[in-house]
Design a protein around this motif. Structure first.
Motif, PDB file in Angstrom:
ATOM      1  N   PRO A  79       0.820  -1.212   0.000  1.00 28.37           N
ATOM      2  CA  PRO A  79       0.000   0.000   0.000  1.00 28.37           C
ATOM      3  C   PRO A  79       0.851   1.257   0.000  1.00 28.37           C
ATOM      4  CG  PRO A  79       0.013  -0.996   2.188  1.00 28.37           C
ATOM      5  CD  PRO A  79       0.739  -1.939   1.269  1.00 28.37           C
ATOM      6  N   GLY A  80       0.249   2.343  -0.500  1.00 25.37           N
ATOM      7  CA  GLY A  80       0.882   3.651  -0.441  1.00 25.37           C
ATOM      8  C   GLY A  80       0.376   4.391   0.790  1.00 25.37           C
ATOM      9  N   PHE A  81       0.084   5.683   0.631  1.00 26.86           N
ATOM     10  CA  PHE A  81      -0.450   6.471   1.740  1.00 26.86           C
ATOM     11  C   PHE A  81      -1.859   6.018   2.088  1.00 26.86           C
ATOM     12  CE2 PHE A  81       2.354  10.076   0.116  1.00 26.86           C
ATOM     13  CZ  PHE A  81       3.257   9.983   1.157  1.00 26.86           C
ATOM     14  N   ASP A  82      -2.220   6.124   3.382  1.00 23.30           N
ATOM     15  CA  ASP A  82      -3.607   5.860   3.792  1.00 23.30           C
ATOM     16  C   ASP A  82      -4.526   6.930   3.223  1.00 23.30           C
ATOM     17  OD1 ASP A  82      -2.856   3.614   5.243  1.00 23.30           O
ATOM     18  OD2 ASP A  82      -2.612   4.752   7.110  1.00 23.30           O
ATOM     19  N   ASP A  83      -4.088   8.174   3.287  1.00 23.74           N
ATOM     20  CA  ASP A  83      -4.845   9.305   2.739  1.00 23.74           C
ATOM     21  C   ASP A  83      -3.893  10.079   1.829  1.00 23.74           C
ATOM     22  OD1 ASP A  83      -6.068  11.801   2.245  1.00 23.74           O
ATOM     23  OD2 ASP A  83      -7.219  11.636   4.104  1.00 23.74           O
ATOM     24  N   PRO A  84      -3.902   9.766   0.524  1.00 21.18           N
ATOM     25  CA  PRO A  84      -2.902  10.341  -0.384  1.00 21.18           C
ATOM     26  C   PRO A  84      -2.814  11.865  -0.367  1.00 21.18           C
ATOM     27  CG  PRO A  84      -4.075   8.573  -1.471  1.00 21.18           C
ATOM     28  CD  PRO A  84      -4.768   8.813  -0.164  1.00 21.18           C
ATOM     29  N   VAL A  85      -3.930  12.556  -0.277  1.00 22.68           N
ATOM     30  CA  VAL A  85      -3.904  14.020  -0.329  1.00 22.68           C
ATOM     31  C   VAL A  85      -3.275  14.590   0.933  1.00 22.68           C
ATOM     32  CG1 VAL A  85      -5.310  16.113  -0.413  1.00 22.68           C
ATOM     33  CG2 VAL A  85      -5.853  14.184  -1.908  1.00 22.68           C
ATOM     34  N   PHE A  86      -3.800  14.244   2.090  1.00 23.90           N
ATOM     35  CA  PHE A  86      -3.308  14.831   3.337  1.00 23.90           C
ATOM     36  C   PHE A  86      -1.917  14.321   3.701  1.00 23.90           C
ATOM     37  CE2 PHE A  86      -7.923  15.528   3.885  1.00 23.90           C
ATOM     38  CZ  PHE A  86      -7.875  16.907   4.001  1.00 23.90           C
ATOM     39  N   ASP A  87      -1.662  13.037   3.467  1.00 24.51           N
ATOM     40  CA  ASP A  87      -0.336  12.504   3.788  1.00 24.51           C
ATOM     41  C   ASP A  87       0.746  13.143   2.918  1.00 24.51           C
ATOM     42  OD1 ASP A  87      -1.522  10.916   5.685  1.00 24.51           O
ATOM     43  OD2 ASP A  87      -1.376   9.063   4.534  1.00 24.51           O
ATOM     44  N   SER A  88       0.482  13.294   1.620  1.00 27.23           N
ATOM     45  CA  SER A  88       1.496  13.901   0.746  1.00 27.23           C
ATOM     46  C   SER A  88       1.706  15.378   1.099  1.00 27.23           C
ATOM     47  CB  SER A  88       1.136  13.733  -0.728  1.00 27.23           C
ATOM     48  OG  SER A  88      -0.066  14.386  -1.034  1.00 27.23           O
ATOM     49  N   GLN A  89       0.646  16.079   1.515  1.00 29.49           N
ATOM     50  CA  GLN A  89       0.814  17.473   1.946  1.00 29.49           C
ATOM     51  C   GLN A  89       1.698  17.549   3.191  1.00 29.49           C
ATOM     52  OE1 GLN A  89      -3.216  18.852   2.432  1.00 29.49           O
ATOM     53  NE2 GLN A  89      -3.447  19.318   0.255  1.00 29.49           N
ATOM     54  N   GLY A  90       1.489  16.628   4.127  1.00 30.80           N
ATOM     55  CA  GLY A  90       2.308  16.595   5.336  1.00 30.80           C
ATOM     56  C   GLY A  90       3.765  16.293   5.020  1.00 30.80           C
ATOM     57  N   VAL A  91       4.013  15.350   4.112  1.00 34.98           N
ATOM     58  CA  VAL A  91       5.380  15.013   3.710  1.00 34.98           C
ATOM     59  C   VAL A  91       6.024  16.214   3.041  1.00 34.98           C
ATOM     60  CG1 VAL A  91       6.747  13.599   2.121  1.00 34.98           C
ATOM     61  CG2 VAL A  91       5.009  12.526   3.561  1.00 34.98           C
ATOM     62  N   PHE A  92       5.304  16.877   2.159  1.00 35.05           N
ATOM     63  CA  PHE A  92       5.853  18.040   1.461  1.00 35.05           C
ATOM     64  C   PHE A  92       6.261  19.131   2.454  1.00 35.05           C
ATOM     65  CE2 PHE A  92       5.636  22.001  -0.942  1.00 35.05           C
ATOM     66  CZ  PHE A  92       6.465  21.685  -2.009  1.00 35.05           C
ATOM     67  N   ARG A  93       5.401  19.413   3.433  1.00 31.76           N
ATOM     68  CA  ARG A  93       5.732  20.431   4.446  1.00 31.76           C
ATOM     69  C   ARG A  93       6.982  20.035   5.229  1.00 31.76           C
ATOM     70  NH1 ARG A  93       0.207  20.666   4.936  1.00 31.76           N
ATOM     71  NH2 ARG A  93       0.192  19.179   6.642  1.00 31.76           N
ATOM     72  N   SER A  94       7.066  18.759   5.607  1.00 34.40           N
ATOM     73  CA  SER A  94       8.223  18.294   6.383  1.00 34.40           C
ATOM     74  C   SER A  94       9.513  18.385   5.579  1.00 34.40           C
ATOM     75  CB  SER A  94       8.002  16.851   6.843  1.00 34.40           C
ATOM     76  OG  SER A  94       6.951  16.791   7.768  1.00 34.40           O
ATOM     77  N   VAL A  95       9.458  18.053   4.298  1.00 35.03           N
ATOM     78  CA  VAL A  95      10.656  18.123   3.464  1.00 35.03           C
ATOM     79  C   VAL A  95      11.059  19.578   3.235  1.00 35.03           C
ATOM     80  CG1 VAL A  95      11.587  17.629   1.164  1.00 35.03           C
ATOM     81  CG2 VAL A  95      10.291  15.894   2.392  1.00 35.03           C
ATOM     82  N   MET A  96      10.099  20.453   3.058  1.00 37.62           N
ATOM     83  CA  MET A  96      10.416  21.879   2.914  1.00 37.62           C
ATOM     84  C   MET A  96      11.078  22.402   4.188  1.00 37.62           C
ATOM     85  SD  MET A  96       9.742  22.648  -0.132  1.00 37.62           S
ATOM     86  CE  MET A  96       9.896  24.402  -0.087  1.00 37.62           C
ATOM     87  N   PHE A  97      10.592  21.981   5.347  1.00 37.69           N
ATOM     88  CA  PHE A  97      11.183  22.389   6.617  1.00 37.69           C
ATOM     89  C   PHE A  97      12.606  21.835   6.737  1.00 37.69           C
ATOM     90  CE2 PHE A  97      12.097  22.240  11.113  1.00 37.69           C
ATOM     91  CZ  PHE A  97      11.596  23.446  11.577  1.00 37.69           C
ATOM     92  N   ALA A  98      12.794  20.563   6.370  1.00 37.19           N
ATOM     93  CA  ALA A  98      14.124  19.938   6.440  1.00 37.19           C
ATOM     94  C   ALA A  98      15.117  20.639   5.528  1.00 37.19           C
ATOM     95  CB  ALA A  98      14.030  18.454   6.074  1.00 37.19           C
ATOM     96  N   THR A  99      14.646  21.165   4.415  1.00 37.17           N
ATOM     97  CA  THR A  99      15.516  21.877   3.486  1.00 37.17           C
ATOM     98  C   THR A  99      15.769  23.304   3.952  1.00 37.17           C
ATOM     99  OG1 THR A  99      14.675  20.517   1.682  1.00 37.17           O
ATOM    100  CG2 THR A  99      15.809  22.520   1.062  1.00 37.17           C
TER     101      THR A  99
END
Length: 193
Positions: A3-23
């Motif tokens: 399986p991929g994300f449980d909730d593709p929209v919200f999970d991918s938004q959360g990942v994107f925010r975290s990666v932007m913060f890490a950068t």
């Protein structure tokens, strides 16, 4: 198929925010909302990055160790990612898991003077984000210096990193992944032993 994300929209938004913060704040480890599993050799964090950042218009390059039929099928199914064999100008992201066979950073597209943002971002699987030899990081987003210990990186990577920084504003960026965590290394960061 895993399986991929449980909730593709919200999970991918959360990942994107975290990666932007890490950068934006290099050296600060971020834990991602990630799939419950990922095909070997992808960590859950690397799988989450691929599911968030890759699609039919954003191709990936995978090193030989990562380009298993299971990983390719997973990425095709969950995000429609095109997998390119050569890391030319079309590749926006490269995923590497075999650090012993890691190509030099010059192998990847550094962007160009008019569009430095069109460079390749490397997603690099490592053994640990904290248990390796300590190196001093300085630069934008870091107050003073940070001591970072990424395990498993070949010494040649750090020599290449110095050359990559000299290309600024061009150059590749790196996101290190381990389990569910990421750590960003943008091209602006100076790394010393």
């Amino acid at each position: 198929m895993q399986p991929g994300f449980d909730d593709p929209v919200f999970d991918s938004q959360g990942v994107f925010r975290s990666v932007m913060f890490a950068t934006a704040y290099p050296g600060r480890i971020q834990t991602l909302e990630s799939p419950s599993t990922a095909p070997t050799p992808l960590s859950r964090a690397a799988a989450a990055l691929c599911l968030t950042l890759a699609d039919i218009d954003t191709p990936l390059w995978l090193d030989e160790a990562t380009a298993s039929s299971e990983v390719i099928a997973y990425l095709h199914f969950h995000c429609g990612a095109r997998i390119l064999r050569e890391p030319g100008v079309a590749v926006r992201f490269a995923v590497l898991s075999d650090l012993g066979a890691m190509p030099p950073l010059s192998f990847f597209h550094p962007g160009d003077d008019a569009y430095p943002d069109r460079s390749t971002t490397l997603v690099v699987e490592v053994q640990s984000l904290t248990e390796g030899p300590k190196r001093r990081w300085t630069g934008p987003g870091i107050r003073g210096t940070l001591e970072i210990g990424i395990a498993g990186m070949p010494e040649s990577f750090w020599s290449d990193w110095d050359l990559n920084r000299e290309l600024y504003p061009r150059g590749v960026d790196v996101v290190f992944t381990c389990d569910r965590s990421v750590l960003g290394l943008p091209r602006t960061i100076k790394v010393e032993s």
